[in-house]
Design an enzyme around this catalytic site. Structure first.
Site, PDB file in Angstrom:
ATOM      1  N   GLY A  27      16.755  -0.521  33.525  1.00 42.35           N
ATOM      2  CA  GLY A  27      16.241  -0.454  35.036  1.00 42.35           C
ATOM      3  C   GLY A  27      15.944  -2.549  35.079  1.00 42.35           C
ATOM      4  N   SER A  28      14.957  -2.436  35.586  1.00 46.20           N
ATOM      5  CA  SER A  28      14.209  -3.894  36.078  1.00 46.20           C
ATOM      6  C   SER A  28      13.986  -4.746  35.025  1.00 46.20           C
ATOM      7  CB  SER A  28      13.541  -3.822  37.179  1.00 46.20           C
ATOM      8  OG  SER A  28      12.764  -4.898  37.989  1.00 46.20           O
ATOM      9  N   HIS A 109       3.155  -1.261  32.683  1.00 48.01           N
ATOM     10  CA  HIS A 109       2.079  -0.859  32.713  1.00 48.01           C
ATOM     11  C   HIS A 109       1.466   0.098  32.348  1.00 48.01           C
ATOM     12  CE1 HIS A 109      -0.376  -0.180  36.241  1.00 48.01           C
ATOM     13  NE2 HIS A 109       0.290   0.411  36.740  1.00 48.01           N
ATOM     14  N   ASP A 192      -3.773  -4.197  38.438  1.00 55.31           N
ATOM     15  CA  ASP A 192      -2.552  -3.606  39.145  1.00 55.31           C
ATOM     16  C   ASP A 192      -2.501  -2.823  40.585  1.00 55.31           C
ATOM     17  OD1 ASP A 192       0.489  -4.608  38.247  1.00 55.31           O
ATOM     18  OD2 ASP A 192       0.154  -2.187  38.671  1.00 55.31           O
ATOM     19  N   SER A 253      -0.997 -27.246  60.620  1.00 51.72           N
ATOM     20  CA  SER A 253      -1.913 -28.369  61.840  1.00 51.72           C
ATOM     21  C   SER A 253      -3.838 -27.726  61.453  1.00 51.72           C
ATOM     22  CB  SER A 253      -1.880 -27.872  63.116  1.00 51.72           C
ATOM     23  OG  SER A 253      -2.256 -26.683  63.517  1.00 51.72           O
TER      24      SER A 253
HETATM   25  P1  NDP Z   1      12.925   0.980  37.177  1.00 45.37           P
HETATM   26  O1  NDP Z   1      13.237   2.010  37.992  1.00 45.37           O
HETATM   27  O2  NDP Z   1      13.910  -0.928  37.283  1.00 45.37           O
HETATM   28  O3  NDP Z   1      14.279   1.365  35.914  1.00 45.37           O
HETATM   29  C1  NDP Z   1      13.556   2.432  34.986  1.00 45.37           C
HETATM   30  C2  NDP Z   1      15.222   2.314  34.915  1.00 45.37           C
HETATM   31  O4  NDP Z   1      14.871   4.463  33.305  1.00 45.37           O
HETATM   32  C3  NDP Z   1      16.235   3.192  35.741  1.00 45.37           C
HETATM   33  O5  NDP Z   1      16.959   2.593  35.044  1.00 45.37           O
HETATM   34  C4  NDP Z   1      16.863   4.757  35.551  1.00 45.37           C
HETATM   35  O6  NDP Z   1      17.747   5.114  35.355  1.00 45.37           O
HETATM   36  C5  NDP Z   1      15.997   4.838  34.208  1.00 45.37           C
HETATM   37  N1  NDP Z   1      15.972   6.004  33.820  1.00 45.37           N
HETATM   38  C6  NDP Z   1      15.177   7.356  35.033  1.00 45.37           C
HETATM   39  N2  NDP Z   1      15.109   7.889  34.767  1.00 45.37           N
HETATM   40  C7  NDP Z   1      15.688   8.441  33.635  1.00 45.37           C
HETATM   41  C8  NDP Z   1      15.371   9.060  32.180  1.00 45.37           C
HETATM   42  N3  NDP Z   1      15.013  10.655  32.112  1.00 45.37           N
HETATM   43  N4  NDP Z   1      15.672   8.876  30.874  1.00 45.37           N
HETATM   44  C9  NDP Z   1      16.171   7.757  30.355  1.00 45.37           C
HETATM   45  N5  NDP Z   1      16.443   6.340  31.697  1.00 45.37           N
HETATM   46  C10 NDP Z   1      16.137   6.901  32.354  1.00 45.37           C
HETATM   47  O7  NDP Z   1      11.862   1.056  36.412  1.00 45.37           O
HETATM   48  P2  NDP Z   1      11.402  -0.673  36.239  1.00 45.37           P
HETATM   49  O8  NDP Z   1      12.053  -1.750  35.504  1.00 45.37           O
HETATM   50  O9  NDP Z   1      10.493  -1.655  37.777  1.00 45.37           O
HETATM   51  O10 NDP Z   1       9.236  -0.411  35.941  1.00 45.37           O
HETATM   52  C11 NDP Z   1       9.350   0.008  34.344  1.00 45.37           C
HETATM   53  C12 NDP Z   1       7.711  -0.277  34.013  1.00 45.37           C
HETATM   54  O11 NDP Z   1       7.867  -1.689  34.854  1.00 45.37           O
HETATM   55  C13 NDP Z   1       6.762   0.537  34.441  1.00 45.37           C
HETATM   56  O12 NDP Z   1       6.524   1.496  34.122  1.00 45.37           O
HETATM   57  C14 NDP Z   1       6.919  -0.250  35.747  1.00 45.37           C
HETATM   58  O13 NDP Z   1       5.054  -0.421  35.866  1.00 45.37           O
HETATM   59  C15 NDP Z   1       6.321  -1.360  35.018  1.00 45.37           C
HETATM   60  N6  NDP Z   1       6.916  -3.163  35.154  1.00 45.37           N
HETATM   61  C16 NDP Z   1       8.326  -3.188  36.413  1.00 45.37           C
HETATM   62  C17 NDP Z   1       7.815  -4.880  37.547  1.00 45.37           C
HETATM   63  C18 NDP Z   1       8.494  -4.981  37.534  1.00 45.37           C
HETATM   64  O14 NDP Z   1       8.745  -5.382  38.830  1.00 45.37           O
HETATM   65  N7  NDP Z   1       9.689  -3.940  38.511  1.00 45.37           N
HETATM   66  C19 NDP Z   1       6.752  -5.411  36.801  1.00 45.37           C
HETATM   67  C20 NDP Z   1       6.044  -5.164  35.288  1.00 45.37           C
HETATM   68  C21 NDP Z   1       6.129  -3.888  35.037  1.00 45.37           C
HETATM   69  P3  NDP Z   1      18.318   5.338  37.333  1.00 45.37           P
HETATM   70  O15 NDP Z   1      17.859   3.702  38.149  1.00 45.37           O
HETATM   71  O16 NDP Z   1      19.711   5.527  36.891  1.00 45.37           O
HETATM   72  O17 NDP Z   1      17.065   6.056  38.083  1.00 45.37           O
HETATM   73 MG    MG Z   2       2.520  -3.347  39.812  1.00 45.32          MG
END
Ligand code: NDP
Ligand code: MG
Length: 334
Positions: A27-28, A109, A192, A253
């Site tokens: 994901g992100s 996190h 956080d 201002s």
């Molecule tokens: P996202 O929701 O963007 O990404 C999570 C990914 O995991 C998605 O691609 C999701 O797929 C996939 N997923 C969901 N369920 C499963 C599963 N059972 N098995 C395998 N993959 C799965 O999360 P973030 O990247 O935002 O967050 C990830 C971590 O990073 C968290 O701990 C967050 O707190 C931390 N974090 C995030 C920040 C941010 O700005 N986003 C900044 C700093 C830390 P699908 O989309 O299909 O559900």
């Molecule tokens: Mg956060």
């Protein structure tokens, strides 16, 4: 005491050379960290759910997503980048039994580790490397030759080697180019949550909503209220970002600056500060974590109702209409 900050020269990427890094979730954060590490020469494998857009995205970037348990098994370092609210279940069902002594369990996190939802098996150190920015920025800054600053922390009883591996990991995603601050799981998690509840998400949203409502109820046009209370916030926040409060006050201002000093403390007053302390206590005691974990166990009814309610607010309808007319804004619709 000023924080200890680590840069490129403090980190040794070669520590990762014989390690397999398993990133769970594309994901992100996952897509950014996995690609940056791979381009830094690391051995990266990823997991994603089949038949999802992020699975396809991973494939398009040349990864071969594995089932979660398989990635956890193969990884020497397992970085969990799944949504925080599902991490504990996935960990218990698909990850824990595949970790061996000497492996490292990572996160970006500390919520689940700090609040005891994820407990590493004996011999497995926990490590946090958390970019202080969203994934797309972690990726785009790295591509430009820069890097988003990161936090680093090791869990109870973790070794010096684990810390050094954490610095190497941070270097691999570009973090040491921006600076890596040493913290603890408790400090990262609590600050956080506090920041997002009190300022970034909770505080600012409520401030904007209340100010918009006040103007509209007093008979002013909603479009005017939108511009004053939401749109222009960006201009002010950009000034903060570039030069702090001083630069914002230098740029606006004198009338605005006088209004700031004389009226601001009436909006954020002793009562607000006392409430902030209560919110911090709820975070530190685990009360907030317990509430959010139980909310998710119940299918998140309150969360979904709040989301539904706020999506239909007048400020959202007005803002959507106005943003569509502002061609220079890359307007987004949820
Ligand atoms: P996202 O929701 O963007 O990404 C999570 C990914 O995991 C998605 O691609 C999701 O797929 C996939 N997923 C969901 N369920 C499963 C599963 N059972 N098995 C395998 N993959 C799965 O999360 P973030 O990247 O935002 O967050 C990830 C971590 O990073 C968290 O701990 C967050 O707190 C931390 N974090 C995030 C920040 C941010 O700005 N986003 C900044 C700093 C830390 P699908 O989309 O299909 O559900
Ligand atoms: Mg956060």
């Amino acid at each position: 005491m000023p924080a200890k900050i680590y840069y490129d020269n403090d980190a040794d990427l070669s520590l990762l050379k014989d390690k397999t890094i398993a990133i769970l979730g594309f994901g992100s954060q996952g897509h950014a960290q996995a690609q940056n590490l791979r381009e830094s020469g690391c051995n990266v494998i990823i997991s994603e759910l089949p038949d999802t857009p992020n699975y396809e995205l991973a494939v398009s970037h040349g990864f071969e997503p594995l089932p979660t348990s398989e990635a956890a098994k193969r990884g020497d370092i397992v970085q969990i980048l799944l949504p925080d609210e599902i991490q504990a279940d996935v960990y218990r069902n698909l990850v824990r039994d595949h970790l061996e002594a000497g492996n490292i369990l990572m996160c970006s996190h500390g919520f689940n580790v700090h609040f005891g939802q994820i407990e590493a098996p004996a011999g497995v150190d926990t490590l946090l490397v958390a970019p202080k920015g969203p994934g797309h920025l972690v990726r785009s800054e790295f591509e430009k030759g820069g890097g988003v600053p990161c936090l680093i922390a090791t869990g109870d009883g973790a070794s010096e080697e684990t810390f050094a591996l954490g610095l190497a990991y941070a270097k691999g995603i570009g973090g040491t180019r921006g600076g890596v601050i040493k913290t603890s799981f408790a400090e990262e998690t609590e600050t956080d949550l506090f920041g997002e509840q009190v300022v970034l998400c909770g505080g600012v949203s409520e401030l904007v909503k209340a100010a918009f409502d006040t103007l509209v109820e007093a008979g002013y046009q909603p479009e005017m209220a939108y511009f004053e209370c939401m749109h222009e916030l960006k201009l002010i926040v950009d000034l903060f970002y570039e030069g702090g409060l001083n630069y914002m006050r230098y740029s606006v201002s004198n009338t605005a600056e006088y209004g700031d000093y004389s009226r601001g403390p009436r909006i954020i007053n002793d009562e607000t500060r006392a409430e902030m302390k209560r919110i911090l206590k709820e975070i530190q005691s685990g009360e907030f974590a317990r509430e959010w974990i139980l909310e998710n166990k119940a299918g998140a009814p309150k969360f979904k109702a709040s989301r539904r309610h706020d999506r239909a607010l007048q400020i959202e309808e007005v803002g959507l209409r106005l943003r569509r007319l502002m061609s220079w804004i890359d307007s987004k619709e949820v």
